[in-house]
Design an enzyme around this catalytic site. Structure first.
Site, PDB file in Angstrom:
ATOM      1  N   ARG A 177       0.820  -1.235   0.000  1.00  0.00           N
ATOM      2  CA  ARG A 177       0.000   0.000   0.000  1.00  0.00           C
ATOM      3  C   ARG A 177       0.846   1.274   0.000  1.00  0.00           C
ATOM      4  NH1 ARG A 177      -2.455  -3.500  -1.279  1.00  0.00           N
ATOM      5  NH2 ARG A 177      -4.317  -4.429  -0.371  1.00  0.00           N
ATOM      6  N   SER A 226     -10.150   0.654   3.720  1.00  0.00           N
ATOM      7  CA  SER A 226      -9.353   0.188   4.861  1.00  0.00           C
ATOM      8  C   SER A 226      -8.690   1.385   5.522  1.00  0.00           C
ATOM      9  CB  SER A 226      -8.281  -0.797   4.403  1.00  0.00           C
ATOM     10  OG  SER A 226      -8.899  -1.977   3.964  1.00  0.00           O
ATOM     11  N   GLU A 296      -3.741   3.927   6.770  1.00  0.00           N
ATOM     12  CA  GLU A 296      -3.624   3.715   5.322  1.00  0.00           C
ATOM     13  C   GLU A 296      -4.289   4.896   4.609  1.00  0.00           C
ATOM     14  OE1 GLU A 296      -4.624  -0.199   3.745  1.00  0.00           O
ATOM     15  OE2 GLU A 296      -5.484   0.730   1.953  1.00  0.00           O
TER      16      GLU A 296
END
Ligand SMILES: Cc1cc2nc3c(=O)[nH]c(=O)nc-3n(C[C@H](O)[C@H](O)[C@H](O)COP(=O)(O)OP(=O)(O)OC[C@H]3O[C@@H](n4cnc5c(N)ncnc54)[C@H](O)[C@@H]3O)c2cc1C
EC number: 1.3.1.98
Length: 303
Positions: A177, A226, A296
């Protein structure tokens, strides 16, 4: 026009894209919260973007946003320039040898579907990610065992000076990510590699991706996806659940009951509510498990 947008307009007589002052962003972000962009620029093509960047004073900050499915814009808005690449950057071109060229403004889902039509496999995972390709390149978006980095051959974009740059897969510096591409580069398109596969096989994969997602995620809610990265050796949603945060609420912000790594705007939330809830979750997880959760979701702008 505010001073910034007016002064930029005056300094850029050949600008063709739309430059607007004090633009509300909330309605185009998944969370539906947050303040205004001091100046919002939407280029009409790459030359327009390059011209804008080449004339932008070095002290003026800028951020680029895609479909806003992984950002939380704070309530005080975004100082400087916010750049959004929309339809003019949304072209998708399947090529020979199972390659796909896609503009940064193309929705991930469209890339999955066009790849399917062209009989190119390897992009079904994009069918469930509600962002655009620029965001996927920046976030190394991934799902169902595949990450964007596994498909990228070369990324094209522009740096802060307005010079064109081409970055190889290695130069994108991918990890989970995350991309360590040079700061300030705005991605405008990418060449990706897939593999030849039967259309029907790809269709079955896409159907499975979408069905699984609808069963396990609040895909129709006001959310940012997320919230926290999975820490090494752990799953973020489990840590959040074990810390007793399922359904936890601050103002109009709530930890999803369906998927505890998703924060929701359940009505009337401010960006401050959502950020405070995220920080409270981090605190409780630290207390119960000793694990430090890392955001995130990109939090941008000022309080
Ligand atoms: C319901 C839901 C489900 C999700 N599921 C997943 C999932 O399964 N897997 C996953 O990885 N993510 C998932 N996400 C998160 C999100 O969709 C991805 O991170 C997506 O790639 C973000 O794309 P975007 O266009 O919305 O980018 P934005 O949210 O607008 O921006 C995200 C970041 O990318 C940067 N960026 C955007 N465009 C560019 C550009 N052209 N050049 C340089 N930087 C750029 C922004 O500056 C920002 O830092 C989900 C989100 C939601 C709401």
């Amino acid at each position: 026009m505010t001073e910034l947008a007016a002064s930029l307009s005056a300094a850029m007589p050949k600008l063709r894209g739309k430059l607007a002052a004090e633009q509300s962003l909330a309605e185009s972000l998944w969370f539906r919260v947050g303040g205004k962009a001091e100046a919002l620029f939407q280029p009409v093509d790459e030359d327009d973007l390059a011209y804008f960047l080449s004339r932008l004073p070095s002290e003026v900050p800028y951020v680029v946003i895609g479909l806003g499915s992984n950002v939380l814009v704070r309530d005080g808005g975004i100082p400087g320039v916010t750049i959004r690449l929309g339809k003019p950057f949304a072209t998708i071109a399947p090529g020979r040898d199972a390659t796909i060229w896609a503009g940064a403004g193309a929705a991930d889902k469209r890339v999955a579907l066009e790849a399917m039509e062209a009989g190119i496999g390897g992009f079904a995972f994009f069918a469930g990610i509600p962002g655009a390709i620029g965001g996927a390149l920046a976030m190394n978006a991934g799902a169902n065992g595949t990450e964007t980095s596994q498909r990228v051959v070369e990324v094209f974009g522009f740096d802060r000076s307005g010079d064109a740059v081409t970055l190889s897969n290695a130069e994108m510096g991918y990890s989970y990510r995350h991309s360590a591409a040079p700061t300030g580069v705005i991605f405008t398109s990418v060449l990706m590699q897939g593999e030849r596969r039967e259309r029907e096989t790809i269709k079955a994969e896409i159907d499975a991706v979408v069905a699984h997602r609808e069963a396990t995620q609040p895909t129709k809610s006001r959310t940012g996806g997320s919230t926290f990265k999975n820490p090494p050796g752990h799953t973020a949603w489990k840590l959040v659940d074990e810390a007793g945060c399922r359904g936890l609420q601050i103002g109009g912000a709530q930890v999803s009951v369906l998927h505890t790594n998703f924060l929701l705007n359940v009505g009337g939330a401010t960006a401050a509510d959502i950020e405070a809830l995220g920080e409270e979750v981090r605190r409780r997880v630290r207390e119960t498990s000793g694990v430090e959760l890392e955001w995130e979701i990109k939090r941008i702008g000022v309080d």
